[in-house]
Write an enzyme that holds these catalytic residues in place. Structure first.
Site, PDB file in Angstrom:
ATOM      1  N   LYS A  47      40.574 -21.744 -20.715  1.00  0.00           N
ATOM      2  CA  LYS A  47      41.799 -21.674 -21.521  1.00  0.00           C
ATOM      3  C   LYS A  47      42.084 -23.034 -22.148  1.00  0.00           C
ATOM      4  O   LYS A  47      42.340 -23.148 -23.328  1.00  0.00           O
ATOM      5  CB  LYS A  47      42.973 -21.232 -20.638  1.00  0.00           C
ATOM      6  CG  LYS A  47      44.301 -21.187 -21.346  1.00  0.00           C
ATOM      7  CD  LYS A  47      45.433 -20.808 -20.403  1.00  0.00           C
ATOM      8  CE  LYS A  47      46.793 -21.034 -21.076  1.00  0.00           C
ATOM      9  NZ  LYS A  47      47.919 -20.832 -20.140  1.00  0.00           N
ATOM     10  N   GLU A  77      34.530 -29.230 -14.691  1.00  0.00           N
ATOM     11  CA  GLU A  77      33.409 -28.490 -14.089  1.00  0.00           C
ATOM     12  C   GLU A  77      32.785 -27.545 -15.116  1.00  0.00           C
ATOM     13  O   GLU A  77      31.559 -27.465 -15.260  1.00  0.00           O
ATOM     14  CB  GLU A  77      33.893 -27.685 -12.886  1.00  0.00           C
ATOM     15  CG  GLU A  77      34.395 -28.509 -11.718  1.00  0.00           C
ATOM     16  CD  GLU A  77      35.880 -28.790 -11.793  1.00  0.00           C
ATOM     17  OE1 GLU A  77      36.460 -28.748 -12.915  1.00  0.00           O
ATOM     18  OE2 GLU A  77      36.492 -29.061 -10.750  1.00  0.00           O
ATOM     19  N   GLY A 121      46.363 -18.799 -16.495  1.00  0.00           N
ATOM     20  CA  GLY A 121      44.961 -18.584 -16.146  1.00  0.00           C
ATOM     21  C   GLY A 121      44.768 -17.498 -15.107  1.00  0.00           C
ATOM     22  O   GLY A 121      43.929 -16.612 -15.259  1.00  0.00           O
ATOM     23  N   ARG A 122      45.626 -17.488 -14.068  1.00  0.00           N
ATOM     24  CA  ARG A 122      45.467 -16.499 -12.994  1.00  0.00           C
ATOM     25  C   ARG A 122      45.986 -15.123 -13.397  1.00  0.00           C
ATOM     26  O   ARG A 122      45.949 -14.186 -12.593  1.00  0.00           O
ATOM     27  CB  ARG A 122      46.149 -17.009 -11.729  1.00  0.00           C
ATOM     28  CG  ARG A 122      47.588 -17.420 -11.910  1.00  0.00           C
ATOM     29  CD  ARG A 122      48.075 -18.261 -10.741  1.00  0.00           C
ATOM     30  NE  ARG A 122      49.439 -18.756 -10.927  1.00  0.00           N
ATOM     31  CZ  ARG A 122      49.744 -19.873 -11.582  1.00  0.00           C
ATOM     32  NH1 ARG A 122      48.764 -20.605 -12.119  1.00  0.00           N
ATOM     33  NH2 ARG A 122      51.000 -20.267 -11.735  1.00  0.00           N
ATOM     34  N   GLU A 148      48.577 -20.176  -5.921  1.00  0.00           N
ATOM     35  CA  GLU A 148      48.787 -21.071  -7.076  1.00  0.00           C
ATOM     36  C   GLU A 148      50.117 -20.743  -7.753  1.00  0.00           C
ATOM     37  O   GLU A 148      50.751 -21.614  -8.363  1.00  0.00           O
ATOM     38  CB  GLU A 148      47.640 -20.956  -8.077  1.00  0.00           C
ATOM     39  CG  GLU A 148      47.678 -22.033  -9.160  1.00  0.00           C
ATOM     40  CD  GLU A 148      46.439 -22.028 -10.046  1.00  0.00           C
ATOM     41  OE1 GLU A 148      46.590 -21.706 -11.238  1.00  0.00           O
ATOM     42  OE2 GLU A 148      45.343 -22.340  -9.560  1.00  0.00           O
ATOM     43  N   HIS A 164      34.609  -7.211  13.474  1.00  0.00           N
ATOM     44  CA  HIS A 164      33.546  -7.703  14.377  1.00  0.00           C
ATOM     45  C   HIS A 164      33.546  -9.218  14.447  1.00  0.00           C
ATOM     46  O   HIS A 164      32.565  -9.837  14.866  1.00  0.00           O
ATOM     47  CB  HIS A 164      32.185  -7.194  13.878  1.00  0.00           C
ATOM     48  CG  HIS A 164      32.046  -5.716  13.961  1.00  0.00           C
ATOM     49  ND1 HIS A 164      31.698  -5.060  15.125  1.00  0.00           N
ATOM     50  CD2 HIS A 164      32.276  -4.748  13.049  1.00  0.00           C
ATOM     51  CE1 HIS A 164      31.695  -3.754  14.909  1.00  0.00           C
ATOM     52  NE2 HIS A 164      32.032  -3.538  13.652  1.00  0.00           N
ATOM     53  N   LYS A 196      42.604 -32.143 -11.792  1.00  0.00           N
ATOM     54  CA  LYS A 196      41.933 -32.409 -13.068  1.00  0.00           C
ATOM     55  C   LYS A 196      42.079 -33.870 -13.467  1.00  0.00           C
ATOM     56  O   LYS A 196      41.156 -34.486 -13.979  1.00  0.00           O
ATOM     57  CB  LYS A 196      42.528 -31.499 -14.151  1.00  0.00           C
ATOM     58  CG  LYS A 196      42.208 -30.029 -13.911  1.00  0.00           C
ATOM     59  CD  LYS A 196      42.645 -29.184 -15.112  1.00  0.00           C
ATOM     60  CE  LYS A 196      42.210 -27.751 -14.944  1.00  0.00           C
ATOM     61  NZ  LYS A 196      42.573 -26.882 -16.069  1.00  0.00           N
TER      62      LYS A 196
HETATM   63  O1  F6P Z   1      43.113 -26.491 -12.192  1.00  0.00           O
HETATM   64  C1  F6P Z   1      43.756 -25.266 -12.096  1.00  0.00           C
HETATM   65  C2  F6P Z   1      43.441 -24.408 -13.288  1.00  0.00           C
HETATM   66  O2  F6P Z   1      44.108 -24.889 -14.423  1.00  0.00           O
HETATM   67  C3  F6P Z   1      43.797 -22.951 -13.057  1.00  0.00           C
HETATM   68  O3  F6P Z   1      45.161 -22.696 -13.223  1.00  0.00           O
HETATM   69  C4  F6P Z   1      42.917 -22.305 -14.080  1.00  0.00           C
HETATM   70  O4  F6P Z   1      42.757 -20.918 -13.860  1.00  0.00           O
HETATM   71  C5  F6P Z   1      41.606 -23.093 -13.885  1.00  0.00           C
HETATM   72  O5  F6P Z   1      42.036 -24.430 -13.555  1.00  0.00           O
HETATM   73  C6  F6P Z   1      40.689 -23.096 -15.071  1.00  0.00           C
HETATM   74  O6  F6P Z   1      41.364 -23.638 -16.179  1.00  0.00           O
HETATM   75  P1  F6P Z   1      40.707 -23.419 -17.649  1.00  0.00           P
HETATM   76  O7  F6P Z   1      40.693 -21.912 -17.889  1.00  0.00           O
HETATM   77  O8  F6P Z   1      41.637 -24.138 -18.579  1.00  0.00           O
HETATM   78  O9  F6P Z   1      39.329 -23.975 -17.629  1.00  0.00           O
END
Ligand code: F6P
Length: 535
Positions: free
Chosen positions: A214, A220, A275-276, A361, A392, A523
């Site tokens: 987003k 990463e 995002g979530r 979150e 189990h 971040k």
């Molecule tokens: O660091 C948390 C976060 O911003 C989440 O809220 C989000 O889903 C994820 O990292 C990935 O963010 P992006 O979609 O901007 O890469």
């Protein structure tokens, strides 16, 4: 802090009269084995959108439920929900709407920009579902002009967990109901082996990457995207053909364009989609490729059915509100700071990690919407795994440990597996779910244990020694969510149910569910590291 016009003046939840009543009631709740003797207990169920919530095994009676409903009314849950659906800036600290419901057409028309939002959503939905169908039909060709056969999703958090859950959950449905030739893979972890292991069996000429971000700044994901470029180039892809193999899904099309993503391979979401909460947007592209565009829209219809139930059902029959209130009862009044999610369906193996982000979150907060510090617990520690395997392993702690761990059992009534042995296996899975739920509630006291061990022929002195080790306190509460079957519609309804449960708990606690300053810290910590300039 600007409060939205529909938000009531803030009252700390513990100051509400119903909160005080519930605190008093919490001291005299009968054991579940007593509550379950009530002949009217079966009434503690509610259904909507193909789901049934059975809360007969929760440690509540009609007095407690009545006070919980008063708390919901007093907290003005519905006016706050309507504010969300109207697009008011309820994401207070970021001064944004939280309008993921608009992605499935559920937002209320009073929103000042109502038509524009609907138009934007419809255009983008049409774009990415048409693209998905084109990929499925072999219409997307790589640098060697052969059809793309493998899609690798690069993303993390909400750019991975929702699509990955949905693709996994609906893989059986897709296999049985569609003719899909395109395989979808997910890489979220920067550990180099993750990407290597995924790519080692793939062919660069027939592989495309969806770079899901987003913000288009998540280190990463951008690093994974840079590695994917290297892999394509090393696999013979000419530099000027890379864009055939790279797709971006983002709210920052400017950054994607600057990084060389083609406009017709860039799909958009908006800053009013958290995002979530973004599965319903173009972030769902991997799912649309796995299922087909029409089936993706069935997922949206299921979520919309739950939205309509949430906005219209009376409190006492409202699944999201009931789940929110029962969770609050366990966390704030019965001293249970964790919550176990135990699906008894392999297809929902990834529901617990998805809910960990959605719940923790959103509601892992310690500050009320007015800036004051909360004086009550908020989000529980959500954990979980497939119940048939948990029984189990860690179920030992549930049965004989010191923690009181409320459980969401999730079952699917119909198993579509087309084999002769499937019905019997499915029956045993369901029998295990029902048996575990009952055992956790009823336990087995020392008298019953003594009788049982003696009946098994154990001598009296051994029985006396063994009884303390062989009793079960029980009184562990649980809800049981039944899905009629695992289809796009039912999955959409299930996920929307948990979204609205989380919303209701935030409204009850007086916290903001839609910002995430805590994870943003991660971040900034990483930004000091040297990162590639583009994805
Ligand atoms: O660091 C948390 C976060 O911003 C989440 O809220 C989000 O889903 C994820 O990292 C990935 O963010 P992006 O979609 O901007 O890469």
């Amino acid at each position: 802090m600007v409060m939205t016009p529909s938000m009531p003046p803030f009252t700390p939840p513990s100051q509400r009269p119903a909160w005080r009543s519930l605190t008093a009631l919490a001291g005299s709740v009968p054991h579940l084995r007593e509550l379950l003797k009530d002949p009217q207990r079966h009434q503690f169920q509610a259904s909507a959108a193909g789901l049934t919530l059975d809360y007969t095994h929760q440690a509540v009676d009609t007095r407690i439920l009545q006070q919980l409903c008063v708390l919901a009314e007093d907290s003005q849950l519905m006016p706050q929900a309507q504010a969300m659906f109207r697009g008011e800036p309820i994401n207070l600290t970021e001064q944004r709407p939280a309008l993921h419901v608009a992605l499935r057409g559920s937002h209320l028309p009073q929103a000042p920009w109502g038509d524009d939002i609907s138009q934007q959503v419809r255009v983008e939905l049409t774009r990415f579902t048409a693209f998905a169908d084109q990929v499925r039909a072999g219409g997307q060709r790589g640098f060697s002009h052969t059809p793309i056969t493998d899609i690798v999703n690069l993303g993390i958090g909400g750019s991975d967990l929702g699509p990955r859950l949905a693709v996994d959950a609906l893989a059986p449905w897709a296999a049985l109901q569609t003719r899909n030739q395109v395989r979808v893979h997910f890489v979220s972890n920067l550990d180099a082996w993750n990407l290597h292991a995924t790519l080692s069996s793939l062919n660069p000429s027939t592989t495309a990457f969806i770079v899901q971000s987003k913000s288009f700044t998540t280190p990463e994901t951008l690093m994974l995207a840079a590695s994917a470029r290297h892999w394509l180039l090393a696999g013979g892809c000419p530099a000027d053909q890379l864009s055939r193999h790279l797709i971006a899904v983002t709210a920052r099309a400017d950054l994607a364009q600057a990084a060389g993503y083609a406009a017709d391979h860039t799909f958009h979401l908006w800053d009013w989609v958290g995002g979530r909460y973004s599965l319903w947007s173009a972030i769902g592209l991997p799912l649309a490729i796995s299922l087909g565009g029409k089936a993706f829209e069935a997922l949206l219809h299921g979520a919309r059915a739950m939205d309509e139930h949430f906005l219209s059902a009376p409190t006492a029959h409202n699944l999201p509100v009931l789940m929110a209130l029962l969770g609050l009862w366990n966390i704030n009044f019965m001293g249970s700071p964790t919550h176990l999610v135990a699906p008894y369906a392999m297809s929902l193996a990834r529901l617990p990690p998805y809910l960990q982000q959605l719940e923790m979150e959103s509601n892992g907060k310690r500050t009320h919407i007015d800036g004051s510090t909360v004086d009550c617990q908020t989000a529980p520690v959500v954990w979980g795994g497939l119940g048939i395997e948990g029984q189990h392993a860690y179920f030992q702690l549930l049965h004989q440990g010191r923690h009181r761990v409320p459980v969401d059992f999730i079952g699917v009534r119909h198993d579509p597996t087309p084999t002769a042995w499937a019905p019997e296996q499915h029956r045993v899975v369901v029998d295990n779910l029902v048996a575990q739920r009952l055992a956790l509630a009823q336990g087995r006291d020392s008298t019953r244990t003594h009788q049982l061990l003696r009946a098994q022929g154990m001598d009296e002195s051994t029985v006396t020694r063994m009884v303390p080790h062989r009793t079960y306190p029980g009184n562990t509460p649980s809800s049981l969510l039944w899905l009629d079957e695992m289809t796009p519609h039912h999955l959409g309804a299930l996920i929307a149910l948990y979204e609205h449960k989380v919303f209701c708990q935030a409204a009850l606690w007086g916290i903001c569910a839609f910002d995430q300053w805590g994870v943003e810290l991660g971040k900034t910590l990483l930004n000091s590291a040297k990162l590639p300039h583009s994805g």
